[in-house]
Write a protein that holds these residues in place. Sequence first.
Motif, mmCIF file in Angstrom:
data_model
loop_
_atom_site.group_PDB
_atom_site.id
_atom_site.type_symbol
_atom_site.label_atom_id
_atom_site.label_comp_id
_atom_site.label_asym_id
_atom_site.label_seq_id
_atom_site.Cartn_x
_atom_site.Cartn_y
_atom_site.Cartn_z
ATOM 1 N N ASP A 178 0.816 -1.206 0.000
ATOM 2 C CA ASP A 178 0.000 0.000 0.000
ATOM 3 C C ASP A 178 0.854 1.262 0.000
ATOM 4 O O ASP A 178 0.538 2.251 -0.664
ATOM 5 C CB ASP A 178 -0.912 0.012 1.233
ATOM 6 C CG ASP A 178 -2.072 -0.966 1.096
ATOM 7 O OD1 ASP A 178 -2.338 -1.406 -0.034
ATOM 8 O OD2 ASP A 178 -2.691 -1.285 2.113
ATOM 9 N N ARG A 179 1.931 1.236 0.748
ATOM 10 C CA ARG A 179 2.746 2.436 0.919
ATOM 11 C C ARG A 179 3.692 2.662 -0.265
ATOM 12 O O ARG A 179 3.853 3.795 -0.740
ATOM 13 C CB ARG A 179 3.554 2.331 2.209
ATOM 14 C CG ARG A 179 4.327 3.601 2.554
ATOM 15 C CD ARG A 179 4.974 3.480 3.922
ATOM 16 N NE ARG A 179 5.653 4.714 4.293
ATOM 17 C CZ ARG A 179 5.066 5.757 4.857
ATOM 18 N NH1 ARG A 179 3.767 5.717 5.099
ATOM 19 N NH2 ARG A 179 5.752 6.833 5.174
ATOM 20 N N VAL A 180 4.330 1.618 -0.730
ATOM 21 C CA VAL A 180 5.346 1.749 -1.775
ATOM 22 C C VAL A 180 4.748 1.577 -3.167
ATOM 23 O O VAL A 180 5.218 2.200 -4.127
ATOM 24 C CB VAL A 180 6.488 0.730 -1.539
ATOM 25 C CG1 VAL A 180 7.568 0.862 -2.595
ATOM 26 C CG2 VAL A 180 7.086 0.922 -0.148
ATOM 27 N N GLY A 181 3.711 0.760 -3.285
ATOM 28 C CA GLY A 181 3.139 0.470 -4.583
ATOM 29 C C GLY A 181 3.583 -0.885 -5.098
ATOM 30 O O GLY A 181 4.659 -1.381 -4.753
ATOM 31 N N PHE A 182 2.751 -1.497 -5.922
ATOM 32 C CA PHE A 182 3.014 -2.854 -6.384
ATOM 33 C C PHE A 182 4.242 -2.925 -7.289
ATOM 34 O O PHE A 182 5.093 -3.792 -7.119
ATOM 35 C CB PHE A 182 1.784 -3.400 -7.111
ATOM 36 C CG PHE A 182 0.772 -3.996 -6.191
ATOM 37 C CD1 PHE A 182 0.666 -5.363 -6.035
ATOM 38 C CD2 PHE A 182 -0.077 -3.188 -5.457
ATOM 39 C CE1 PHE A 182 -0.267 -5.925 -5.183
ATOM 40 C CE2 PHE A 182 -1.018 -3.730 -4.595
ATOM 41 C CZ PHE A 182 -1.113 -5.097 -4.456
ATOM 42 N N ARG A 183 4.320 -2.053 -8.248
ATOM 43 C CA ARG A 183 5.409 -2.153 -9.230
ATOM 44 C C ARG A 183 6.770 -2.005 -8.550
ATOM 45 O O ARG A 183 7.682 -2.802 -8.776
ATOM 46 C CB ARG A 183 5.225 -1.090 -10.310
ATOM 47 C CG ARG A 183 6.225 -1.171 -11.463
ATOM 48 C CD ARG A 183 5.843 -0.176 -12.548
ATOM 49 N NE ARG A 183 6.700 -0.273 -13.716
ATOM 50 C CZ ARG A 183 7.835 0.400 -13.852
ATOM 51 N NH1 ARG A 183 8.232 1.222 -12.888
ATOM 52 N NH2 ARG A 183 8.563 0.254 -14.943
ATOM 53 N N ARG A 184 6.919 -0.981 -7.744
ATOM 54 C CA ARG A 184 8.207 -0.764 -7.066
ATOM 55 C C ARG A 184 8.524 -1.896 -6.094
ATOM 56 O O ARG A 184 9.674 -2.357 -6.005
ATOM 57 C CB ARG A 184 8.183 0.570 -6.327
ATOM 58 C CG ARG A 184 8.091 1.784 -7.226
ATOM 59 C CD ARG A 184 8.099 3.049 -6.400
ATOM 60 N NE ARG A 184 7.935 4.229 -7.232
ATOM 61 C CZ ARG A 184 7.901 5.469 -6.762
ATOM 62 N NH1 ARG A 184 8.006 5.679 -5.463
ATOM 63 N NH2 ARG A 184 7.744 6.492 -7.576
ATOM 64 N N THR A 185 7.507 -2.338 -5.357
ATOM 65 C CA THR A 185 7.738 -3.402 -4.376
ATOM 66 C C THR A 185 8.178 -4.691 -5.062
ATOM 67 O O THR A 185 9.109 -5.366 -4.605
ATOM 68 C CB THR A 185 6.464 -3.650 -3.560
ATOM 69 O OG1 THR A 185 6.092 -2.451 -2.883
ATOM 70 C CG2 THR A 185 6.676 -4.754 -2.538
ATOM 71 N N LEU A 186 7.503 -5.045 -6.144
ATOM 72 C CA LEU A 186 7.850 -6.287 -6.840
ATOM 73 C C LEU A 186 9.264 -6.227 -7.398
ATOM 74 O O LEU A 186 10.045 -7.182 -7.254
ATOM 75 C CB LEU A 186 6.848 -6.548 -7.959
ATOM 76 C CG LEU A 186 5.425 -6.916 -7.527
ATOM 77 C CD1 LEU A 186 4.511 -7.031 -8.745
ATOM 78 C CD2 LEU A 186 5.409 -8.206 -6.731
ATOM 79 N N ILE A 187 9.617 -5.112 -8.039
ATOM 80 C CA ILE A 187 10.947 -5.006 -8.645
ATOM 81 C C ILE A 187 12.022 -4.990 -7.564
ATOM 82 O O ILE A 187 13.015 -5.737 -7.640
ATOM 83 C CB ILE A 187 11.031 -3.755 -9.527
ATOM 84 C CG1 ILE A 187 10.089 -3.903 -10.731
ATOM 85 C CG2 ILE A 187 12.463 -3.529 -10.007
ATOM 86 C CD1 ILE A 187 9.992 -2.661 -11.585
ATOM 87 N N LEU A 188 11.845 -4.157 -6.538
ATOM 88 C CA LEU A 188 12.861 -4.065 -5.483
ATOM 89 C C LEU A 188 12.966 -5.375 -4.706
ATOM 90 O O LEU A 188 14.076 -5.826 -4.378
ATOM 91 C CB LEU A 188 12.532 -2.910 -4.541
ATOM 92 C CG LEU A 188 12.656 -1.505 -5.138
ATOM 93 C CD1 LEU A 188 12.202 -0.446 -4.125
ATOM 94 C CD2 LEU A 188 14.106 -1.233 -5.557
ATOM 95 N N GLY A 189 11.824 -6.001 -4.397
ATOM 96 C CA GLY A 189 11.863 -7.277 -3.682
ATOM 97 C C GLY A 189 12.571 -8.358 -4.477
ATOM 98 O O GLY A 189 13.330 -9.165 -3.919
ATOM 99 N N THR A 190 12.355 -8.380 -5.790
ATOM 100 C CA THR A 190 13.019 -9.372 -6.633
ATOM 101 C C THR A 190 14.520 -9.119 -6.702
ATOM 102 O O THR A 190 15.323 -10.062 -6.663
ATOM 103 C CB THR A 190 12.409 -9.344 -8.047
ATOM 104 O OG1 THR A 190 11.005 -9.598 -7.952
ATOM 105 C CG2 THR A 190 13.047 -10.393 -8.933
ATOM 106 N N LEU A 191 14.918 -7.858 -6.778
ATOM 107 C CA LEU A 191 16.353 -7.543 -6.813
ATOM 108 C C LEU A 191 17.024 -7.860 -5.477
ATOM 109 O O LEU A 191 18.177 -8.310 -5.452
ATOM 110 C CB LEU A 191 16.554 -6.077 -7.188
ATOM 111 C CG LEU A 191 16.140 -5.707 -8.626
ATOM 112 C CD1 LEU A 191 16.321 -4.211 -8.868
ATOM 113 C CD2 LEU A 191 16.947 -6.519 -9.647
ATOM 114 N N VAL A 192 16.316 -7.630 -4.378
ATOM 115 C CA VAL A 192 16.863 -8.015 -3.069
ATOM 116 C C VAL A 192 17.043 -9.526 -3.000
ATOM 117 O O VAL A 192 18.059 -10.039 -2.501
ATOM 118 C CB VAL A 192 15.948 -7.517 -1.935
ATOM 119 C CG1 VAL A 192 16.350 -8.140 -0.597
ATOM 120 C CG2 VAL A 192 16.012 -5.995 -1.825
ATOM 121 N N SER A 193 16.050 -10.258 -3.504
ATOM 122 C CA SER A 193 16.162 -11.708 -3.532
ATOM 123 C C SER A 193 17.354 -12.145 -4.386
ATOM 124 O O SER A 193 18.106 -13.066 -4.014
ATOM 125 C CB SER A 193 14.866 -12.322 -4.077
ATOM 126 O OG SER A 193 14.906 -13.734 -4.020
#
Length: 328
Positions: A178-193
């Motif tokens: 909700d706070r960061v947004g889906f697109r940013r969260t998905l991309i950043l979470g995948t790069l962290v992974s």
Amino acid sequence: MTESTPTESDTRARDRAAGRGFGHAHGDGALAIALAMILIPRVAPEPVQRLDLSGFALSALGLGVALFGLSCIGEHLVSTHAALAAMAAGLVLIAAYLLRARGRTDALVDPRLFRHHTFAVGIISGTIFRMSGGAAAFLLPLLFRIGLGLSIVVSGLLSGLFAPGGLTMRALAPRILDRVGFRRTLILGTLVSAATFVGLGFIQSVSCPLIVPLVIVAGFAQALVFTGLNGIVFVDATEEEMGRATGLSAVTQQVGLTAGISLSALVLRLGGSPAPTAPPQLSHFPAAFWATAAVLVVAAASMAALRKGEAAALRHRPEHAHRQHERV
């Protein structure tokens, strides 16, 4: 001490009490039935389409043969040529099914769902991303048990550190999305992974201060991205499409996990001894982890295709909140 026997009056009293209890229960049940008939609206049964047996046979056989060939690559269960032939045959059958399913209303796996951009992005990027989940489940126990020579118990405990991160993130993920947004969260979470898999590739000795944070953060990132992907897959699907979308999503999840295991097994085998029974060595694991990280980078690139505002319907926006920028 003698055991007292019930008198005839005691028996009659007990029978009367049981009868009253049965009568109360019977009355409550009748009242519940009457209220249900009055208050619950009558819903006409929906027509059920006939099962497409030919399509079921084509899709099941094609997917099964393709996954069999994929799972055999690098495992020496069958020859590499046989595994590749099985994959090719399965893909041909799947292609035949997709051609047959075009324009049909009774298709089990409905290719028309891909007209929803969010569904297409969620399925494609989700399948690629879930390859890392299969790779982690395959590589981590082997790394700890065979590569580092740890006991079965310690190997299981270290591999299980994936779970606490995932359980915690299940509660935090909606707030982050909700706070960061889906697109940013998905991309950043995948790069962290991806970064955690790169770090795992550098492990060449038992170092808990390095291993524990990497595995926990990997679990956090996996759960966060999984939550977001499961949301965008269904955001634009209609009520009539929801069942078919759920089935197709479940199938692609298993395909992604199987592909991840197969890829990591193949890379692990290519870096080691060609003998089928030779165990992997510690020096063989970095390439497998880094190959998984490369797959995650591809997944992040595919998630960038998500357009601004497409997943806004999934976000919770309280009326009293301050002005927020439009995010996906």
